[in-house]
Design a protein around this motif. Structure first.
Motif, PDB file in Angstrom:
ATOM      1  N   LEU A  64       0.831  -1.204   0.000  1.00 35.20           N
ATOM      2  CA  LEU A  64       0.000   0.000   0.000  1.00 35.20           C
ATOM      3  C   LEU A  64       0.867   1.256   0.000  1.00 35.20           C
ATOM      4  CD1 LEU A  64      -2.704  -1.082   2.608  1.00 35.20           C
ATOM      5  CD2 LEU A  64      -3.031  -0.815   0.136  1.00 35.20           C
ATOM      6  N   THR A  65       1.894   1.243   0.817  1.00 35.66           N
ATOM      7  CA  THR A  65       2.782   2.408   0.893  1.00 35.66           C
ATOM      8  C   THR A  65       3.505   2.631  -0.427  1.00 35.66           C
ATOM      9  OG1 THR A  65       3.099   2.017   3.263  1.00 35.66           O
ATOM     10  CG2 THR A  65       4.702   3.422   2.161  1.00 35.66           C
ATOM     11  N   GLN A  66       3.969   1.534  -1.025  1.00 38.13           N
ATOM     12  CA  GLN A  66       4.661   1.649  -2.309  1.00 38.13           C
ATOM     13  C   GLN A  66       3.726   2.166  -3.393  1.00 38.13           C
ATOM     14  OE1 GLN A  66       7.897   1.268  -2.934  1.00 38.13           O
ATOM     15  NE2 GLN A  66       7.488   1.891  -5.051  1.00 38.13           N
ATOM     16  N   SER A  67       2.490   1.681  -3.377  1.00 41.06           N
ATOM     17  CA  SER A  67       1.516   2.144  -4.370  1.00 41.06           C
ATOM     18  C   SER A  67       1.237   3.633  -4.212  1.00 41.06           C
ATOM     19  CB  SER A  67       0.220   1.347  -4.221  1.00 41.06           C
ATOM     20  OG  SER A  67      -0.766   1.807  -5.120  1.00 41.06           O
ATOM     21  N   LEU A  68       1.111   4.086  -2.964  1.00 41.38           N
ATOM     22  CA  LEU A  68       0.872   5.509  -2.726  1.00 41.38           C
ATOM     23  C   LEU A  68       2.074   6.341  -3.153  1.00 41.38           C
ATOM     24  CD1 LEU A  68      -0.922   7.746  -1.595  1.00 41.38           C
ATOM     25  CD2 LEU A  68       0.075   7.298   0.668  1.00 41.38           C
ATOM     26  N   HIS A  69       3.277   5.855  -2.827  1.00 42.33           N
ATOM     27  CA  HIS A  69       4.482   6.582  -3.226  1.00 42.33           C
ATOM     28  C   HIS A  69       4.598   6.657  -4.750  1.00 42.33           C
ATOM     29  CE1 HIS A  69       6.666   5.800   0.865  1.00 42.33           C
ATOM     30  NE2 HIS A  69       5.724   6.734   0.943  1.00 42.33           N
TER      31      HIS A  69
ATOM     32  N   LEU B   4       2.173  12.047  -9.696  1.00 43.62           N
ATOM     33  CA  LEU B   4       1.646  13.403  -9.517  1.00 43.62           C
ATOM     34  C   LEU B   4       2.760  14.436  -9.635  1.00 43.62           C
ATOM     35  CD1 LEU B   4      -0.615  15.399  -8.736  1.00 43.62           C
ATOM     36  CD2 LEU B   4      -0.060  14.909  -6.324  1.00 43.62           C
ATOM     37  N   ASP B   5       3.912  14.148  -9.043  1.00 41.04           N
ATOM     38  CA  ASP B   5       5.035  15.093  -9.124  1.00 41.04           C
ATOM     39  C   ASP B   5       5.477  15.286 -10.575  1.00 41.04           C
ATOM     40  OD1 ASP B   5       5.042  15.477  -6.414  1.00 41.04           O
ATOM     41  OD2 ASP B   5       6.585  13.968  -6.002  1.00 41.04           O
ATOM     42  N   ARG B   6       5.518  14.208 -11.340  1.00 40.24           N
ATOM     43  CA  ARG B   6       5.912  14.329 -12.747  1.00 40.24           C
ATOM     44  C   ARG B   6       4.880  15.142 -13.532  1.00 40.24           C
ATOM     45  NH1 ARG B   6       7.323   8.882 -11.942  1.00 40.24           N
ATOM     46  NH2 ARG B   6       5.378   8.207 -12.970  1.00 40.24           N
ATOM     47  N   ALA B   7       3.602  14.874 -13.236  1.00 40.56           N
ATOM     48  CA  ALA B   7       2.543  15.631 -13.918  1.00 40.56           C
ATOM     49  C   ALA B   7       2.623  17.112 -13.563  1.00 40.56           C
ATOM     50  CB  ALA B   7       1.177  15.066 -13.547  1.00 40.56           C
ATOM     51  N   LYS B   8       2.929  17.378 -12.312  1.00 38.81           N
ATOM     52  CA  LYS B   8       3.034  18.773 -11.883  1.00 38.81           C
ATOM     53  C   LYS B   8       4.220  19.458 -12.550  1.00 38.81           C
ATOM     54  CE  LYS B   8       3.366  21.679  -7.780  1.00 38.81           C
ATOM     55  NZ  LYS B   8       3.496  21.708  -6.298  1.00 38.81           N
ATOM     56  N   ARG B   9       5.353  18.766 -12.639  1.00 36.29           N
ATOM     57  CA  ARG B   9       6.531  19.349 -13.289  1.00 36.29           C
ATOM     58  C   ARG B   9       6.264  19.576 -14.786  1.00 36.29           C
ATOM     59  NH1 ARG B   9       9.291  15.671  -9.857  1.00 36.29           N
ATOM     60  NH2 ARG B   9       9.492  14.189 -11.603  1.00 36.29           N
TER      61      ARG B   9
ATOM     62  N   ASN C  37      -5.934  15.747 -12.987  1.00 37.45           N
ATOM     63  CA  ASN C  37      -6.413  14.363 -12.918  1.00 37.45           C
ATOM     64  C   ASN C  37      -5.566  13.539 -11.944  1.00 37.45           C
ATOM     65  OD1 ASN C  37      -7.982  12.049 -13.798  1.00 37.45           O
ATOM     66  ND2 ASN C  37      -6.131  11.415 -14.905  1.00 37.45           N
ATOM     67  N   GLN C  38      -4.243  13.666 -12.063  1.00 36.73           N
ATOM     68  CA  GLN C  38      -3.353  12.920 -11.167  1.00 36.73           C
ATOM     69  C   GLN C  38      -3.500  13.400  -9.722  1.00 36.73           C
ATOM     70  OE1 GLN C  38      -1.646  10.252 -11.828  1.00 36.73           O
ATOM     71  NE2 GLN C  38      -2.271  10.313 -13.991  1.00 36.73           N
ATOM     72  N   LEU C  39      -3.752  14.678  -9.554  1.00 40.75           N
ATOM     73  CA  LEU C  39      -3.963  15.205  -8.208  1.00 40.75           C
ATOM     74  C   LEU C  39      -5.223  14.608  -7.594  1.00 40.75           C
ATOM     75  CD1 LEU C  39      -3.080  17.167  -5.992  1.00 40.75           C
ATOM     76  CD2 LEU C  39      -4.479  18.932  -7.114  1.00 40.75           C
ATOM     77  N   GLN C  40      -6.268  14.504  -8.403  1.00 40.54           N
ATOM     78  CA  GLN C  40      -7.513  13.915  -7.922  1.00 40.54           C
ATOM     79  C   GLN C  40      -7.312  12.440  -7.552  1.00 40.54           C
ATOM     80  OE1 GLN C  40     -10.714  14.158 -10.738  1.00 40.54           O
ATOM     81  NE2 GLN C  40     -12.263  13.458  -9.274  1.00 40.54           N
ATOM     82  N   ILE C  41      -6.606  11.724  -8.444  1.00 38.09           N
ATOM     83  CA  ILE C  41      -6.337  10.303  -8.173  1.00 38.09           C
ATOM     84  C   ILE C  41      -5.493  10.144  -6.907  1.00 38.09           C
ATOM     85  CG2 ILE C  41      -5.155   8.259  -9.037  1.00 38.09           C
ATOM     86  CD1 ILE C  41      -5.902   9.139 -11.869  1.00 38.09           C
ATOM     87  N   THR C  42      -4.475  10.990  -6.786  1.00 41.19           N
ATOM     88  CA  THR C  42      -3.575  10.897  -5.626  1.00 41.19           C
ATOM     89  C   THR C  42      -4.312  11.192  -4.331  1.00 41.19           C
ATOM     90  OG1 THR C  42      -1.692  11.552  -6.992  1.00 41.19           O
ATOM     91  CG2 THR C  42      -1.448  11.766  -4.607  1.00 41.19           C
TER      92      THR C  42
ATOM     93  N   GLN D  66      -6.526   8.263  -3.517  1.00 47.50           N
ATOM     94  CA  GLN D  66      -5.750   7.105  -3.050  1.00 47.50           C
ATOM     95  C   GLN D  66      -5.146   7.375  -1.677  1.00 47.50           C
ATOM     96  OE1 GLN D  66      -3.036   5.535  -5.937  1.00 47.50           O
ATOM     97  NE2 GLN D  66      -1.939   4.270  -4.458  1.00 47.50           N
ATOM     98  N   GLN D  67      -4.705   8.593  -1.467  1.00 41.48           N
ATOM     99  CA  GLN D  67      -4.132   8.944  -0.157  1.00 41.48           C
ATOM    100  C   GLN D  67      -5.188   8.859   0.936  1.00 41.48           C
ATOM    101  OE1 GLN D  67      -0.897  12.085   0.617  1.00 41.48           O
ATOM    102  NE2 GLN D  67      -2.807  13.197   0.975  1.00 41.48           N
ATOM    103  N   GLN D  68      -6.382   9.336   0.620  1.00 46.17           N
ATOM    104  CA  GLN D  68      -7.481   9.237   1.580  1.00 46.17           C
ATOM    105  C   GLN D  68      -7.826   7.772   1.850  1.00 46.17           C
ATOM    106  OE1 GLN D  68     -11.103  11.073   0.234  1.00 46.17           O
ATOM    107  NE2 GLN D  68     -12.030  11.083   2.270  1.00 46.17           N
TER     108      GLN D  68
END
Length: 337
Positions: A116-121, A127-132, A185-190, A193-195
């Motif tokens: 679970l932790t690896q999937s979240l990371h 998300l970081d790549r999408a943001k960059r 989109n990635q922010l929403q998914i993240t 998933q984080q929640q």
């Protein structure tokens, strides 16, 4: 506890290690019980009285009591062996089995938590790549807009050059919007998933770790009680062994033992009479003859007694040494007389 996954994992590992150490304690205690029983049996064997026909005919109550005590000690050894066997079969095996189950459950829970932790990371990295990408596309779009405005304001450039800047601006704006949409989109998914990770998935893992830790603690409690029950189960038999020892002690009768000694060593020997006084200042032929006659008779009696009771006297001298030197009790003397 969502941020304490590693510490919880370490705690559960230490708990299982401690539980297995308790199992080692039970194993060592069982070995001590076996060794104790073996030494008790060896003790009984070493102190077992040697049998003889004479002892069987005239056994003292103290000797019989000691034999009974040895029997009870042998029974005690048997009960220690029962304790050792039950500790191994009913306690130690259960501890080892539960420890194995706990290790397997812990491994599954940790693997699930790590997954679970690896999937979240991974999602956060996406998300970081999408943001960059969005940041880069946004800067390039701003640069393209600025270039178009400069070209449009420059009267020295041809219409084709201005149009070229317009097309570039539109392309960069489109790329920026696409990157922005991907980032959103990635922010929403993240976030979703984080929640899910912190509110549902990870708490489930912690619940599993808590359950197995409580199972370990509960098992510790149950196996300690079971070890005590193993001891309690043999307590009535051990109590009867101790009662048997007390009964053996009560069976000792010093008077009966004394009578056995008297019956065994009495010889019928008659003590010699008084020796007369000889007054040398008044020689008396008759007295001298009587004295000689008396001395001869005394010597003869001694020789006769010695000849007829030779073997018995040897035994009597030996047994008298058991008591107070050459003195015997009044009961012994009266019986001899």
């Amino acid at each position: 506890l969502q941020d304490q996954f590693d510490n919880i994992a370490t705690h559960t590992q230490k708990g299982i290690d401690f539980f297995e150490r308790f199992g080692n304690f039970i194993r060592d205690r069982s070995a001590i019980e076996v060794e104790y029983a073996l030494k008790l049996r060896r003790l009984v064997k070493n102190y077992q009285p040697k049998k003889s026909k004479e002892d069987e005919e005239n056994e003292f109550s103290s000797l019989n009591a000691f034999k009974n005590v040895l029997k009870e000690v042998a029974d005690l050894a048997g009960q220690r062996e029962v304790v050792a066997e039950n500790l191994q079969n009913q306690v130690l095996q259960g501890i080892m089995l539960l420890a194995k189950i706990l290790r397997e459950e812990r491994k599954k829970a940790l693997n699930q938590g790590a997954g679970l932790t690896q999937s979240l990371h991974t999602q956060i990295s996406t998300l970081d790549r999408a943001k960059r990408s969005y940041e880069k596309a946004f800067r390039e779009a701003e640069k393209a807009i600025e270039g178009f405005h400069k070209a449009d304001a420059d009267f020295h450039l041809s219409r084709a050059d201005v149009e070229k800047q317009r097309v570039n601006m539109n392309i960069r704006n489109s790329q920026s919007e696409d990157a922005k949409s991907e980032y959103a989109n990635q922010l929403q998914i993240t976030n979703k998933q984080q929640q899910q990770h912190y509110q549902i998935a990870l708490p489930e893992v912690f619940n599993k770790l808590q359950e197995l830790d409580e199972k370990r603690t509960r098992g510790m409690k149950e196996f300690i009680k079971r070890a005590a029950d193993v001891e309690n189960e043999v307590s009535p038999i051990i109590g009867r062994c101790l009662e048997g020892m007390v009964k053996a002690a009560d069976s000792i009768n010093e008077k009966d033992d004394s009578m056995i000694v008297i019956e065994k060593y009495q010889s019928g020997f008659q003590p010699p009479g008084d020796i007369p006084f000889e007054d040398l200042s008044k020689p008396d032929p008759d007295a001298s003859n009587n004295s000689q006659t008396h001395n001869s008779s005394t010597v003869l009696n001694h020789m006769t007694g010695k000849g007829t009771t030779k073997d018995k006297l040897k035994k009597r001298v030996g047994i008298f040494g058991i008591f107070t030197g050459n003195k015997v009790s009044k009961n012994f003397q009266s019986r001899h007389c």
